[in-house]
Structure formats: C-alpha cells, structure tokens
Design a protein around this motif. Structure first.
Motif, PDB file in Angstrom:
ATOM      1  N   UNK A 173      28.510  -0.728  24.755  1.00 34.90           N
ATOM      2  CA  UNK A 173      27.108  -1.076  23.935  1.00 34.90           C
ATOM      3  C   UNK A 173      26.764  -2.247  24.247  1.00 34.90           C
ATOM      4  N   UNK A 174      25.621  -2.388  24.138  1.00 28.69           N
ATOM      5  CA  UNK A 174      24.847  -3.738  23.995  1.00 28.69           C
ATOM      6  C   UNK A 174      24.067  -3.954  23.113  1.00 28.69           C
ATOM      7  N   UNK A 175      24.001  -5.394  22.640  1.00 26.37           N
ATOM      8  CA  UNK A 175      23.437  -5.619  21.475  1.00 26.37           C
ATOM      9  C   UNK A 175      21.814  -5.626  21.677  1.00 26.37           C
ATOM     10  N   UNK A 176      21.363  -4.942  20.382  1.00 29.25           N
ATOM     11  CA  UNK A 176      20.122  -4.524  20.181  1.00 29.25           C
ATOM     12  C   UNK A 176      19.345  -5.622  19.614  1.00 29.25           C
ATOM     13  N   UNK A 177      18.284  -6.329  19.845  1.00 31.64           N
ATOM     14  CA  UNK A 177      17.503  -7.284  19.257  1.00 31.64           C
ATOM     15  C   UNK A 177      16.254  -6.984  18.844  1.00 31.64           C
ATOM     16  N   UNK A 178      15.933  -6.645  17.496  1.00 31.00           N
ATOM     17  CA  UNK A 178      15.097  -5.798  17.056  1.00 31.00           C
ATOM     18  C   UNK A 178      13.800  -7.150  16.722  1.00 31.00           C
ATOM     19  N   UNK A 179      12.463  -6.848  16.847  1.00 26.14           N
ATOM     20  CA  UNK A 179      11.605  -7.898  16.355  1.00 26.14           C
ATOM     21  C   UNK A 179      11.555  -8.051  14.823  1.00 26.14           C
ATOM     22  N   UNK A 180      12.114  -9.114  14.383  1.00 29.65           N
ATOM     23  CA  UNK A 180      12.515  -9.139  12.954  1.00 29.65           C
ATOM     24  C   UNK A 180      11.314  -9.357  12.363  1.00 29.65           C
ATOM     25  N   UNK A 181      10.074 -10.288  12.894  1.00 29.24           N
ATOM     26  CA  UNK A 181       8.977 -10.395  11.926  1.00 29.24           C
ATOM     27  C   UNK A 181       7.842  -9.769  12.341  1.00 29.24           C
ATOM     28  N   UNK A 212       6.442  -6.759  11.495  1.00 29.59           N
ATOM     29  CA  UNK A 212       5.785  -6.096  10.391  1.00 29.59           C
ATOM     30  C   UNK A 212       6.113  -4.531  10.606  1.00 29.59           C
ATOM     31  N   UNK A 213       6.731  -4.091  11.616  1.00 23.07           N
ATOM     32  CA  UNK A 213       6.928  -2.686  11.676  1.00 23.07           C
ATOM     33  C   UNK A 213       7.791  -2.353  10.832  1.00 23.07           C
ATOM     34  N   UNK A 214       7.885  -0.926  10.271  1.00 26.36           N
ATOM     35  CA  UNK A 214       8.659  -0.307   8.991  1.00 26.36           C
ATOM     36  C   UNK A 214       9.932  -0.307   9.434  1.00 26.36           C
ATOM     37  N   UNK A 215      10.178   0.170  10.608  1.00 28.18           N
ATOM     38  CA  UNK A 215      11.534   0.373  11.154  1.00 28.18           C
ATOM     39  C   UNK A 215      11.712  -0.391  12.611  1.00 28.18           C
ATOM     40  N   UNK A 216      12.023  -1.610  12.610  1.00 29.78           N
ATOM     41  CA  UNK A 216      12.140  -2.522  13.856  1.00 29.78           C
ATOM     42  C   UNK A 216      12.854  -1.895  14.976  1.00 29.78           C
ATOM     43  N   UNK A 217      14.282  -1.450  14.568  1.00 30.71           N
ATOM     44  CA  UNK A 217      15.369  -0.959  15.253  1.00 30.71           C
ATOM     45  C   UNK A 217      14.561   0.431  15.950  1.00 30.71           C
ATOM     46  N   UNK A 218      14.139   1.304  15.217  1.00 28.63           N
ATOM     47  CA  UNK A 218      13.678   2.496  15.674  1.00 28.63           C
ATOM     48  C   UNK A 218      12.623   2.026  16.675  1.00 28.63           C
ATOM     49  N   UNK A 219      11.557   1.232  16.390  1.00 28.31           N
ATOM     50  CA  UNK A 219      10.471   1.065  17.135  1.00 28.31           C
ATOM     51  C   UNK A 219      10.885   0.467  18.386  1.00 28.31           C
ATOM     52  N   UNK A 227      10.775  10.280  19.370  1.00 26.07           N
ATOM     53  CA  UNK A 227       9.807  10.239  18.251  1.00 26.07           C
ATOM     54  C   UNK A 227       9.876   9.238  17.062  1.00 26.07           C
ATOM     55  N   UNK A 228      11.097   8.501  17.197  1.00 26.72           N
ATOM     56  CA  UNK A 228      11.310   7.635  16.371  1.00 26.72           C
ATOM     57  C   UNK A 228      11.983   7.858  15.034  1.00 26.72           C
ATOM     58  N   UNK A 229      12.363   9.084  15.087  1.00 26.01           N
ATOM     59  CA  UNK A 229      13.221   9.595  13.638  1.00 26.01           C
ATOM     60  C   UNK A 229      14.636   9.193  14.008  1.00 26.01           C
ATOM     61  N   UNK A 230      15.455   8.872  12.774  1.00 27.03           N
ATOM     62  CA  UNK A 230      16.913   8.536  12.828  1.00 27.03           C
ATOM     63  C   UNK A 230      17.656   9.671  12.302  1.00 27.03           C
ATOM     64  N   UNK A 231      18.695  10.096  13.080  1.00 30.54           N
ATOM     65  CA  UNK A 231      19.629  11.022  12.441  1.00 30.54           C
ATOM     66  C   UNK A 231      21.018  10.389  12.390  1.00 30.54           C
TER      67      UNK A 231
END
Length: 89
Positions: free
Chosen positions: A29-37, A39-46, A81-85
């Motif tokens: 596994x590798x660290x995921x670095x979402x854009x924190x600021x 304005x996306x509703x779910x930055x991890x999924x985006x 499609x950006x959905x989480x399970x």
C-alpha cells in the motif's frame, strides 16, 4: 488526522480454468494524499477516480485503508464512478 493508504487493483476477466478476480497492481500500500482544501465533497474518492482514469488496461478500482494514529479506522473500495463500498472485517 487521518492517513489514507491505497492499492490499485485491476479486474482480471474469467478464462477457461480461472474465475474473475481483482488483482493488486503493486506489492504494498502507498500513502494517498488527497487535496485537502479543494472543496470536493469526497477528496479521497476524487483522487482515486483521477488516478484510475490516468491508467490504461483497466477496469480498475482502488482499495483504501484509513488510519487514525496507529489504528485502522476503516477500509473501503472506490470504484471508477466515485462510489465507495465498505469492506467488512
């Protein structure tokens, strides 16, 4: 503060003697670095969707582990499609 780690998985279709499966594309596994600021509703999924769309030879999905400190908080899969399970124990 949460830390996210991801594993990109590729769909392997069924063949004569093998069933369909999701195969890891890496060994760890590798660290995921979402854009924190952003304005996306779910930055991890985006982030995961952008990562999958930049790859060829799919379809893909991203398996994510969220840690708070040293403790695993949750595991889930992000689809194209950006959905989480959620992944249960």
């Amino acid at each position: 503060m949460s830390l996210f780690f991801f594993m990109l998985q590729r769909y392997i279709p069924p063949t004569g003697d093998r069933t369909a499966a999701w195969e890891d594309t890496a060994t760890r596994y590798v660290e995921l670095k979402p854009r924190r600021n952003s304005g996306e509703a779910d930055p991890v999924a985006a982030w995961a969707v952008r990562h999958m769309k930049s790859r060829r030879g799919g379809p893909y999905r991203v398996r994510v582990k969220e840690y708070v400190g040293r403790y695993l908080r949750q595991q889930f899969v992000v689809h194209s499609d950006g959905t989480r399970t959620p992944i249960g124990d």
